[in-house]
Structure formats: C-alpha cells, structure tokens
Design a protein around this motif. Structure first.
Motif, PDB file in Angstrom:
ATOM      1  N   ARG A 211       4.669  10.775 -15.991  1.00  0.00           N
ATOM      2  CA  ARG A 211       4.791  11.756 -14.912  1.00  0.00           C
ATOM      3  C   ARG A 211       4.332  11.159 -13.585  1.00  0.00           C
ATOM      4  NH1 ARG A 211       1.050  15.453 -12.714  1.00  0.00           N
ATOM      5  NH2 ARG A 211       2.038  17.197 -11.606  1.00  0.00           N
ATOM      6  N   LEU A 212       3.232  10.385 -13.624  1.00  0.00           N
ATOM      7  CA  LEU A 212       2.715   9.770 -12.399  1.00  0.00           C
ATOM      8  C   LEU A 212       3.758   8.853 -11.771  1.00  0.00           C
ATOM      9  CD1 LEU A 212      -0.771   8.412 -11.690  1.00  0.00           C
ATOM     10  CD2 LEU A 212       1.140   6.832 -11.464  1.00  0.00           C
ATOM     11  N   THR A 224       6.475   0.594  -5.878  1.00  0.00           N
ATOM     12  CA  THR A 224       5.570   0.257  -6.976  1.00  0.00           C
ATOM     13  C   THR A 224       4.196  -0.113  -6.449  1.00  0.00           C
ATOM     14  OG1 THR A 224       7.395  -0.519  -8.361  1.00  0.00           O
ATOM     15  CG2 THR A 224       5.184  -1.329  -8.905  1.00  0.00           C
ATOM     16  N   GLU A 225       4.170  -0.893  -5.357  1.00  0.00           N
ATOM     17  CA  GLU A 225       2.889  -1.326  -4.799  1.00  0.00           C
ATOM     18  C   GLU A 225       2.080  -0.160  -4.259  1.00  0.00           C
ATOM     19  OE1 GLU A 225       1.521  -4.280  -5.000  1.00  0.00           O
ATOM     20  OE2 GLU A 225       3.232  -4.847  -6.202  1.00  0.00           O
ATOM     21  N   LYS A 228       0.523   1.626  -7.233  1.00  0.00           N
ATOM     22  CA  LYS A 228      -0.612   0.830  -7.727  1.00  0.00           C
ATOM     23  C   LYS A 228      -1.821   0.984  -6.815  1.00  0.00           C
ATOM     24  CE  LYS A 228       1.979  -2.813 -10.171  1.00  0.00           C
ATOM     25  NZ  LYS A 228       2.285  -4.258 -10.201  1.00  0.00           N
ATOM     26  N   LEU A 229      -1.549   0.987  -5.522  1.00  0.00           N
ATOM     27  CA  LEU A 229      -2.628   1.137  -4.551  1.00  0.00           C
ATOM     28  C   LEU A 229      -3.366   2.451  -4.748  1.00  0.00           C
ATOM     29  CD1 LEU A 229      -4.104   0.168  -1.998  1.00  0.00           C
ATOM     30  CD2 LEU A 229      -2.338   1.297  -0.661  1.00  0.00           C
ATOM     31  N   ALA A 230      -2.620   3.519  -5.087  1.00  0.00           N
ATOM     32  CA  ALA A 230      -3.222   4.837  -5.262  1.00  0.00           C
ATOM     33  C   ALA A 230      -4.250   4.840  -6.387  1.00  0.00           C
ATOM     34  CB  ALA A 230      -2.135   5.881  -5.523  1.00  0.00           C
ATOM     35  N   GLU A 263       3.086   1.872   3.481  1.00  0.00           N
ATOM     36  CA  GLU A 263       3.269   0.994   2.345  1.00  0.00           C
ATOM     37  C   GLU A 263       2.346  -0.211   2.449  1.00  0.00           C
ATOM     38  OE1 GLU A 263       5.152   1.601  -0.151  1.00  0.00           O
ATOM     39  OE2 GLU A 263       6.036   3.405   0.659  1.00  0.00           O
ATOM     40  N   PRO A 264       1.659  -0.630   1.363  1.00  0.00           N
ATOM     41  CA  PRO A 264       0.803  -1.813   1.414  1.00  0.00           C
ATOM     42  C   PRO A 264       1.622  -3.080   1.603  1.00  0.00           C
ATOM     43  CG  PRO A 264       1.079  -1.066  -0.836  1.00  0.00           C
ATOM     44  CD  PRO A 264       1.728  -0.023   0.033  1.00  0.00           C
ATOM     45  N   GLN A 265       1.031  -4.057   2.262  1.00  0.00           N
ATOM     46  CA  GLN A 265       1.735  -5.299   2.548  1.00  0.00           C
ATOM     47  C   GLN A 265       1.734  -6.264   1.382  1.00  0.00           C
ATOM     48  OE1 GLN A 265      -0.091  -6.767   6.108  1.00  0.00           O
ATOM     49  NE2 GLN A 265       0.797  -5.165   7.396  1.00  0.00           N
TER      50      GLN A 265
END
Length: 384
Positions: A211-212, A224-225, A228-230, A263-265
């Motif tokens: 679900r996540l 995706t990044e 993952k960061l969350a 968005e993370p780099q």
C-alpha cells in the motif's frame, strides 16, 4: 495451609500485580522538609490495577488512631486476595505545616489521606507497586520513556538529576528490574531492550508495504528515491522495516513531499532534512547540520517554518531564522531532560549566543557549541 491450586493462582496474580505501571501513571512530588523529589503512584491507579487483575479483592481497615504528640494518624489495613490475607500499617501526618510560612499544607482531611495510604500499603503487601521503593529504578524508568510524560512531570524529572548523579554513574543498569508494560499497548519494548537500544516494535505487514509503494507511486506521484527518503527520515533502511507506530507518520511525510514536489537529488540523503534550493540556501545547510544532533525531522521543522511565513529555513530572513533556531534549541534542551523547563533552556541558549556575539564571535558558532554541550550533558545524565 494453602492448596497447590490456590498457590499457583496466587503466584499468577502476584506476577501481574508486580509489573511496573505505565510510565504516564507515575507522579512526582516534593518530600516534606527536604528539597528532594519523590516518584509515586496515586492510589487511584493502584485501585484500577486491582480491579483489572483480581476484581474480587477485599479491603478491611481498622478505625483511625490519632497520636497528636507525634502528629500522626494510623490504621491497620488488610487486603484479601483469593482468600489470602496480608496486613500493613498506614500512617500519615494529621497536619503538614510548612516550616517557612507556618501554613498548613495538608491536602484534604487526614482520614482521606490515610485511606489512600492504606490502599497503597495494603496493595504493596500483595506485591503491587513494590518497585516504587527503588527510586533509582523509577527514575531510570521514567527517564528512558520521558517522551510519554506531560511537560509538568518531565520538568520535575529533570530536577531529580542531581539526586541520582552518583548512583547513575555507578549503577549497572536494569538487570534486576522487572519488565515494564504499558497496559494499553502490549508491544512496548522491555527495559532491557530499551537499555540495549534494541527496537522490538512490530513491523508493518506485506500488505501495508504494498500500500505504501502503491500510494507513493500512484496517488502521490513520488519517485522511488522520494519514497525511500520518507521512511529513511524515520530511521528505516527499507520499507519492510517500518514499525507499525511510525507507518502513518511515514505516509504523512510522503504527502508533504508530494505537495512540495521536492525530489531528492541522490540516494545518499539518509536522515537528512530534505530542503530544496531557495533564497537563503545557507539557512537550509545550517538547520540540516544542527538537526543531525537534535533529531528534529523535516516535518517538525517545516511546521515551524510555516509559523514564520516560509516553507523551509531557506525561505526565512535572518531574523526569523534566529527564531526557528531558538525553537529547535529550546525544544532539544527541554526534551533531552537537561533543563527543567523551556524557560530555563531558552535563557541558557540566549545567554550563550549573546556571550559569543559580545565577544565578536559568530552567532552560529554559539548555537552549535550550545547544542553540542547540551548533547554531552544529556549523554552524561543517561550514562551513555
């Protein structure tokens, strides 16, 4: 003679009564005539534990006896559980006179206070709340789970540090201590696990993991990044490791990322507050640096920024950044139990910064030094 069946049943009841109460059930009060503080259990939570574990218990009390010379009122209490009676003596002052003001500081009448003391002492005879006499254990228990205490109780706990300074330095830990259990949550870690830094909270299910990812990719449009960061923001290396108590927080943080389109780099952003480029990028860098020490996550920091009219530290002008940094520092000083209240933390922080600026040094260096000193004091206090 106690039968084998009753003995086994009584042993099971005593085992439940012996368990420490939820951390938030404890209170702290001053010991009359001293500057020391004492951790105790209100009689009402004792009664509730008895109601839960052995509802057919029975109390008997003798008539109160007054000794005005000793300023005491006493009685004998008998608590019967499963037909087994145990007695205890209860005694409270008739009046409690403040030595300085000579005013009567008694709460309620003597009989009411005697009744409360008798219930606690009678229950203790049957193992309930016995650990309270070990104040060092109680202090460590509350300190280890201080996030569950209200501000008033946490402030009093901070003041108890000097009482246990030497004992904390020489104590071996909780090896002999019973396992604390939060009545409303059976998944709380034991004291031994907490001292070892081991997290035994339940992980989310496979369905919740799916679900996540589905929500993140589909509903929120995150990469995706970003997903993952969350979860890495809350200390999890992979989605499968997320604990059930942090699942909603991770989802909420994903929603924040989606709203901000930040968005993370790269994937090397573990445990770093993910701010984007803005008017004052150096402000973002500075807040990232101190948040590594204080542990404040992006959600908390961004909410404070909203209060000052920005989305992130880089949106705030220098005067508002100072207010944000003070919020972070004061919250860290108080929540780490180094300062008894937020006012004392704020006074110490502002004094440190003013000292640096008065000496011609950079304001930011004063901030970093104060936070580092607070971190060291917190580590010494908990024996880490």
């Amino acid at each position: 003679m106690i039968s084998k069946e009753v003995r086994e049943e009584l042993r099971a009841v005593h085992s439940e009564l012996r368990k420490p109460f939820p951390v938030e059930s404890h209170s702290i009060r001053e010991l009359p005539g001293t500057s020391d503080l004492y951790i105790y259990l209100p009689w009402e939570v004792i009664r509730d534990r008895l109601d839960e574990v052995c509802p057919d218990y029975h109390f008997e009390f003798t008539l109160p006896e007054y000794d005005h010379t000793a300023n005491l009122v006493t009685c004998v209490v008998t608590l019967e559980i499963l037909g087994i009676k145990k007695q205890a003596l209860a005694a409270v002052p008739i009046t409690q006179i403040n030595a300085k003001t000579q005013k009567d500081m008694s709460r309620g009448n003597a009989v009411d206070r005697l009744h409360a003391e008798a219930i606690k002492n009678g229950a203790e005879a049957h193992c309930c709340g016995r650990y309270i006499s070990n104040q060092l254990f109680c202090y460590k228990l509350l300190l280890k789970h201080k996030e569950r205490l209200d501000d008033e109780t946490r402030g009093k706990l901070n003041k108890m540090h000097n009482q246990f300074r030497e004992a904390m330095q020489s104590a071996l830990g909780y090896a002999d201590a019973p396992k604390p259990q939060k009545q409303s949550d059976k998944n709380q870690p034991s004291i031994l696990h907490a001292m070892a830094g081991v997290n035994h909270k339940h992980k989310i299910s496979e369905g919740q993991v799916r679900r996540l990812w589905g929500m993140g990719k589909g509903d929120l449009g995150l990469s995706t990044e970003a997903i993952k960061l969350a979860y890495k923001q809350y200390g999890f290396d992979k989605a499968e490791d997320i604990s059930t108590d942090k699942y909603d927080a991770v989802i909420d943080y994903m929603k924040i990322l989606s709203e901000r389109k930040a968005e993370p780099q790269s994937s090397k952003t573990d445990n770093v507050v993910p701010f984007t480029s803005s008017l004052y990028p150096q402000h973002n860098a500075f807040v990232k640096r101190i948040s590594v020490i204080t542990g404040h996550n992006a959600d908390w920091i961004m909410k404070q920024c909203y209060h000052y009219g920005g989305n992130e530290p880089g949106d705030l002008d220098p005067s508002k950044l100072r207010l944000l940094i003070q919020d972070i520092a004061v919250d860290y000083g108080f929540s780490s139990c180094v300062y008894a209240d937020r006012e004392k933390a704020a006074s110490a922080f502002n004094g440190k910064v003013a000292l640096y600026e008065g000496a011609g040094q950079k304001w930011g260096q004063g901030v970093l030094d104060w936070i580092t000193e607070t971190q060291q004091a917190a580590q010494q206090q908990t024996g880490h």
